[in-house]
Design a protein around this motif. Structure first.
Motif, PDB file in Angstrom:
ATOM      1  N   ALA A 168      18.159 -47.249 -63.258  1.00 54.96           N
ATOM      2  CA  ALA A 168      18.494 -45.603 -62.999  1.00 54.96           C
ATOM      3  C   ALA A 168      18.498 -45.285 -61.791  1.00 54.96           C
ATOM      4  O   ALA A 168      17.790 -45.593 -60.582  1.00 54.96           O
ATOM      5  CB  ALA A 168      17.172 -44.677 -63.485  1.00 54.96           C
ATOM      6  N   THR A 169      20.040 -44.603 -61.341  1.00 53.79           N
ATOM      7  CA  THR A 169      20.301 -44.537 -60.031  1.00 53.79           C
ATOM      8  C   THR A 169      20.047 -43.051 -59.724  1.00 53.79           C
ATOM      9  O   THR A 169      20.104 -42.726 -58.416  1.00 53.79           O
ATOM     10  CB  THR A 169      21.859 -44.696 -59.844  1.00 53.79           C
ATOM     11  N   ASP A 170      19.602 -42.364 -60.660  1.00 58.42           N
ATOM     12  CA  ASP A 170      19.348 -40.949 -60.220  1.00 58.42           C
ATOM     13  C   ASP A 170      17.578 -40.656 -60.282  1.00 58.42           C
ATOM     14  O   ASP A 170      16.966 -41.187 -61.465  1.00 58.42           O
ATOM     15  CB  ASP A 170      20.114 -39.774 -61.016  1.00 58.42           C
ATOM     16  N   VAL A 171      17.049 -40.000 -59.622  1.00 57.48           N
ATOM     17  CA  VAL A 171      15.794 -39.781 -59.497  1.00 57.48           C
ATOM     18  C   VAL A 171      15.099 -39.400 -60.805  1.00 57.48           C
ATOM     19  O   VAL A 171      13.931 -39.757 -61.411  1.00 57.48           O
ATOM     20  CB  VAL A 171      15.188 -38.886 -58.569  1.00 57.48           C
ATOM     21  N   ALA A 172      15.717 -38.522 -61.520  1.00 61.31           N
ATOM     22  CA  ALA A 172      15.317 -37.648 -62.764  1.00 61.31           C
ATOM     23  C   ALA A 172      15.862 -38.410 -64.210  1.00 61.31           C
ATOM     24  O   ALA A 172      15.621 -38.026 -65.311  1.00 61.31           O
ATOM     25  CB  ALA A 172      15.883 -36.255 -62.724  1.00 61.31           C
ATOM     26  N   SER A 173      16.865 -39.556 -63.887  1.00 61.73           N
ATOM     27  CA  SER A 173      17.352 -40.081 -65.073  1.00 61.73           C
ATOM     28  C   SER A 173      16.354 -40.773 -65.967  1.00 61.73           C
ATOM     29  O   SER A 173      16.454 -40.645 -67.083  1.00 61.73           O
ATOM     30  CB  SER A 173      18.398 -41.201 -64.590  1.00 61.73           C
ATOM     31  N   PRO A 174      15.240 -41.299 -65.502  1.00 62.85           N
ATOM     32  CA  PRO A 174      14.308 -41.809 -66.804  1.00 62.85           C
ATOM     33  C   PRO A 174      13.825 -40.913 -67.498  1.00 62.85           C
ATOM     34  O   PRO A 174      13.407 -41.029 -68.701  1.00 62.85           O
ATOM     35  CB  PRO A 174      13.150 -42.463 -65.832  1.00 62.85           C
ATOM     36  N   PHE A 175      13.502 -39.401 -67.195  1.00 61.86           N
ATOM     37  CA  PHE A 175      13.105 -38.239 -67.946  1.00 61.86           C
ATOM     38  C   PHE A 175      14.402 -37.897 -68.618  1.00 61.86           C
ATOM     39  O   PHE A 175      14.366 -37.336 -69.935  1.00 61.86           O
ATOM     40  CB  PHE A 175      12.474 -37.365 -67.117  1.00 61.86           C
ATOM     41  N   PHE A 176      15.555 -37.546 -67.934  1.00 63.31           N
ATOM     42  CA  PHE A 176      16.498 -36.682 -68.762  1.00 63.31           C
ATOM     43  C   PHE A 176      17.429 -37.523 -69.476  1.00 63.31           C
ATOM     44  O   PHE A 176      17.983 -36.896 -70.599  1.00 63.31           O
ATOM     45  CB  PHE A 176      17.590 -36.161 -67.603  1.00 63.31           C
ATOM     46  N   ALA A 177      17.563 -38.601 -69.523  1.00 63.95           N
ATOM     47  CA  ALA A 177      18.326 -39.437 -70.579  1.00 63.95           C
ATOM     48  C   ALA A 177      17.816 -39.375 -71.472  1.00 63.95           C
ATOM     49  O   ALA A 177      18.503 -39.163 -72.642  1.00 63.95           O
ATOM     50  CB  ALA A 177      18.735 -40.860 -69.707  1.00 63.95           C
ATOM     51  N   PRO A 178      16.593 -40.021 -71.900  1.00 64.86           N
ATOM     52  CA  PRO A 178      16.098 -39.902 -73.282  1.00 64.86           C
ATOM     53  C   PRO A 178      15.808 -38.360 -73.727  1.00 64.86           C
ATOM     54  O   PRO A 178      15.959 -38.505 -74.957  1.00 64.86           O
ATOM     55  CB  PRO A 178      14.396 -40.271 -72.933  1.00 64.86           C
ATOM     56  N   PHE A 179      15.506 -37.386 -73.040  1.00 65.51           N
ATOM     57  CA  PHE A 179      15.563 -36.099 -73.270  1.00 65.51           C
ATOM     58  C   PHE A 179      16.856 -35.530 -74.067  1.00 65.51           C
ATOM     59  O   PHE A 179      16.951 -35.048 -74.965  1.00 65.51           O
ATOM     60  CB  PHE A 179      15.092 -35.060 -72.152  1.00 65.51           C
ATOM     61  N   LYS A 180      17.798 -35.759 -73.343  1.00 59.02           N
ATOM     62  CA  LYS A 180      19.215 -35.593 -73.823  1.00 59.02           C
ATOM     63  C   LYS A 180      19.778 -36.145 -75.093  1.00 59.02           C
ATOM     64  O   LYS A 180      20.178 -35.591 -75.936  1.00 59.02           O
ATOM     65  CB  LYS A 180      20.244 -35.988 -72.613  1.00 59.02           C
ATOM     66  N   LEU A 181      19.336 -37.641 -74.966  1.00 55.95           N
ATOM     67  CA  LEU A 181      19.704 -38.279 -76.431  1.00 55.95           C
ATOM     68  C   LEU A 181      18.523 -37.503 -77.537  1.00 55.95           C
ATOM     69  O   LEU A 181      19.157 -37.607 -78.902  1.00 55.95           O
ATOM     70  CB  LEU A 181      19.122 -39.820 -76.051  1.00 55.95           C
ATOM     71  N   THR A 182      17.362 -37.371 -77.279  1.00 53.60           N
ATOM     72  CA  THR A 182      16.911 -36.676 -78.200  1.00 53.60           C
ATOM     73  C   THR A 182      17.085 -35.240 -79.030  1.00 53.60           C
ATOM     74  O   THR A 182      17.392 -35.019 -80.034  1.00 53.60           O
ATOM     75  CB  THR A 182      15.308 -36.428 -77.736  1.00 53.60           C
TER      76      THR A 182
END
Length: 247
Positions: A59-73
């Protein structure tokens, strides 16, 4: 021209059906959000299975670990709720359709949903393993493959949409035949151009490798031929129905 009261009633009904569609997506989202991390791991499995030893996703962005699964959902919630959304669309337009049009539209709504799901399943279970195996095998020596989770999500969502839409070809063919835009015989005559066209579309919609391009082009061609067959059946039924309607 529609009366003002009639127009307002239609707008109120449209608002209600849009609200029901949005609520259905939101309800599915609430049911899935707890499993967001698991869903992303499931989505990443085709890539993780092909990564070299010691390679991993990052995860190269700080918020990616949260926003990537959120967007997928969120996107997955919409995909799952598509039948409800289409049902609301059908409920709004059905009163204005003729009986023969209803006999056409209802099966097309069901088949379009099923074909979209089949396109996504084909991409996940067939295309992804082959494409990712190819990508990881051609990496230059000394290059460590560490894919960013947000970039991976954007990539696979584009592929899902590409294959989902490509699998709608039979529906488009049937509609063109039914509305008189073309005929099954004319579509058969254009088969050589279609074969070239599907490979061009496969080249534009998929990663620059021959495997994924071919895996999109061949199903599109098969679905085109299937659409011609179904379009011919619907066209014959329409021609048989018109004399009966005139009597």
């Amino acid at each position: 021209m529609a009366e003002p009261n009639s127009l307002i009633a239609h707008l109120i009904e449209l608002r209600g059906r849009v609200l029901k569609a949005v609520v259905s997506v939101f309800v599915v989202f609430l049911c899935l959000v707890y499993f967001a991390q698991d869903l992303y791991h499931w989505l990443a499995t085709p890539l993780l299975d092909t990564l070299p030893e010691n390679a991993q996703m990052i995860a190269t962005d700080v918020a990616s670990p949260f926003f990537a699964p959120f967007k997928l959902t969120m996107v997955l919630s919409f995909f799952i709720a598509i039948p409800v959304v289409l049902f609301q669309i059908w409920g709004f337009v059905a009163p204005g359709l003729y009986r023969n049009e209803k006999r056409l539209v209802a099966p097309l709504l069901f088949s379009s949903t099923l074909l979209f799901y089949l396109g996504m399943a084909f991409a996940y279970y067939v295309v992804f393993p082959l494409a990712f195996s190819f990508f990881t095998s051609v990496a230059p020596e000394g290059v460590v493959i560490n894919t960013d989770i947000s970039s991976y999500l954007n990539f696979v969502l584009k592929i899902f949409f590409a294959f989902g839409l490509a699998f709608e070809i039979p529906v488009a063919v049937v509609l063109m035949c039914w509305t008189g835009v073309t005929t099954p015989d004319k579509l058969r005559a254009k088969r050589p151009y279609v074969i070239v066209g599907v490979f061009v579309v496969g080249m534009l919609l998929t990663p620059p490798d021959i495997i994924s391009q071919t895996l999109l082009a061949i199903p599109m061609w098969i679905l085109y031929e299937f659409g011609i067959v179904i379009g011919g059946i619907y066209t014959r039924k329409k021609e048989e129905q018109e004399p009966q309607d005139e009597l």
